[in-house]
Design a protein around this motif. Structure first.
Motif, PDB file in Angstrom:
ATOM      1  N   GLU A  21     -10.154 -28.847  11.383  1.00  0.00           N
ATOM      2  CA  GLU A  21     -11.966 -29.330  11.327  1.00  0.00           C
ATOM      3  C   GLU A  21     -12.332 -27.962  10.653  1.00  0.00           C
ATOM      4  N   ASP A  45      -9.506 -38.548  21.231  1.00  0.00           N
ATOM      5  CA  ASP A  45      -8.178 -37.834  21.341  1.00  0.00           C
ATOM      6  C   ASP A  45      -7.410 -37.255  22.268  1.00  0.00           C
ATOM      7  N   GLN A 172     -16.926 -35.515   9.179  1.00  0.00           N
ATOM      8  CA  GLN A 172     -15.926 -35.999   9.274  1.00  0.00           C
ATOM      9  C   GLN A 172     -15.021 -37.469   9.584  1.00  0.00           C
ATOM     10  N   GLU A 174     -13.323 -40.567  11.486  1.00  0.00           N
ATOM     11  CA  GLU A 174     -12.719 -41.168  12.590  1.00  0.00           C
ATOM     12  C   GLU A 174     -11.338 -41.239  12.542  1.00  0.00           C
ATOM     13  N   TRP A 175     -10.738 -40.499  12.333  1.00  0.00           N
ATOM     14  CA  TRP A 175      -8.732 -40.636  12.710  1.00  0.00           C
ATOM     15  C   TRP A 175      -8.382 -42.474  12.681  1.00  0.00           C
ATOM     16  N   ASN A 176      -8.631 -42.589  13.584  1.00  0.00           N
ATOM     17  CA  ASN A 176      -8.253 -44.353  13.176  1.00  0.00           C
ATOM     18  C   ASN A 176      -9.040 -45.754  11.571  1.00  0.00           C
ATOM     19  N   LYS A 178     -10.184 -43.561   8.865  1.00  0.00           N
ATOM     20  CA  LYS A 178     -10.034 -42.659   8.440  1.00  0.00           C
ATOM     21  C   LYS A 178     -10.376 -43.558   5.956  1.00  0.00           C
ATOM     22  N   GLN A 200      -9.158 -34.054   9.415  1.00  0.00           N
ATOM     23  CA  GLN A 200      -8.320 -33.538  10.666  1.00  0.00           C
ATOM     24  C   GLN A 200      -6.598 -32.906  10.063  1.00  0.00           C
ATOM     25  N   LYS A 203      -3.636 -32.809  12.162  1.00  0.00           N
ATOM     26  CA  LYS A 203      -3.051 -34.342  12.027  1.00  0.00           C
ATOM     27  C   LYS A 203      -2.441 -34.382  10.676  1.00  0.00           C
TER      28      LYS A 203
END
Length: 208
Positions: A21, A45, A172, A174-176, A178, A200, A203
Motif C-alpha cells: 500500500e 482486517d 485506497q 476498502e477491500w470488500n 473495491k 492492496q 492481497k
C-alpha cells in the motif's frame, strides 16, 4: 533496564514480504504488528473491529524483534502503534540497527518519535469521531492514505488535505467493496490530479 529488554505486546510479525500500500508499494519489508486498537474500524482486517478480544498478544522484547529482521525497511503497524508508550524506543532501536522505519497510524494518539521515521497517516475520524486526528500529524506525516468506501471521505478531510499540498495522498478502496469503489476513486483522481490510487497489492498476489 536496557532498551533491548523493553517488551511490547505483539499481535504478529512477518518478514521478507512486500509493502502492498501507499508510497512504498512493491518494496521488500518486514512487519511488526503491535497489538491493540480502540478505534474499531468496521473493515479492520486485523480483527480489531470489535475491540480485538481473543486475538493473540505475545510480549516480545526489542532484542527478540531485532533478531527476526530480514528486510531493509520495517513497517510498524497494528492495531494502533501510537498507543504504546515504548514505541519511540522501538523506533530508535530499529534505526540503530540501520533499518528504515515506517509507522502506520490513525493519528488519534501522539508520541514523540525520531524525525527519521516515515509516518503513514490513515485517518479514521470519519469512522469514529471519538478519535480525531492529532493536529500535528497533518504536517508531520510523510503520506496520507485514505480508505475509501463512498468517496465522501475526501470531502470530510478536504480542509486538511488542501492545506498540506506537499504530502502525497493515496486513495485506497476498502477491500470488500473495491469493485464498486474503484470507479469512484478514478473520478476523484480526475478532480484532484495530485492524488494517487493505492491498491492492496499484497492481497492480489497472495502474500501477507
Amino acid at each position: 533496564m536496557s532498551i533491548l529488554q523493553v517488551k511490547l505486546p505483539i499481535h504478529e510479525t512477518f518478514q521478507s514480504t512486500v509493502q502492498g500500500e501507499g508510497f512504498w508499494t512493491g518494496t521488500l519489508v518486514d512487519f511488526i504488528r503491535l497489538a491493540g486498537c480502540p478505534v474499531g474500524c468496521p473493515w479492520c482486517d486485523t480483527g480489531y473491529a470489535n475491540g480485538g478480544k481473543g486475538l493473540p498478544i505475545v510480549p516480545r522484547s526489542i532484542a527478540q524483534l531485532l533478531a527476526q529482521l530480514q528486510s531493509p525497511r520495517v513497517v510498524i503497524t497494528g492495531g494502533e502503534p501510537f498507543i504504546h508508550r515504548d514505541l519511540p524506543e522501538l523506533v530508535e532501536a530499529l534505526l540503530a540497527a540501520d533499518k528504515q522505519v515506517s509507522i502506520e497510524t490513525s493519528g488519534a494518539y501522539w508520541l514523540d518519535i525520531s524525525p527519521l521515521a516515515w509516518i503513514t497517516l490513515s485517518p479514521k475520524e470519519h469512522v469514529n469521531p471519538k478519535y480525531p486526528v492529532k493536529e500535528l500529524f497533518w504536517t508531520r506525516s510523510n503520506e496520507i492514505k485514505l480508505v475509501v468506501s463512498t468517496g465522501e471521505e475526501v470531502e470530510f478531510y478536504h480542509n486538511h488535505l488542501a492545506n498540506n499540498v506537499n504530502i502525497p495522498v493515496f486513495l485506497q478502496p476498502e477491500w470488500n467493496s473495491k469493485i464498486s469503489v474503484i470507479p469512484i476513486i478514478l473520478e476523484l483522481l480526475k478532480q484532484n490530479h495530485s492524488y494517487r490510487l493505492s491498491l492492496q497489492t499484497h492481497k492480489f498476489i497472495g502474500v501477507q
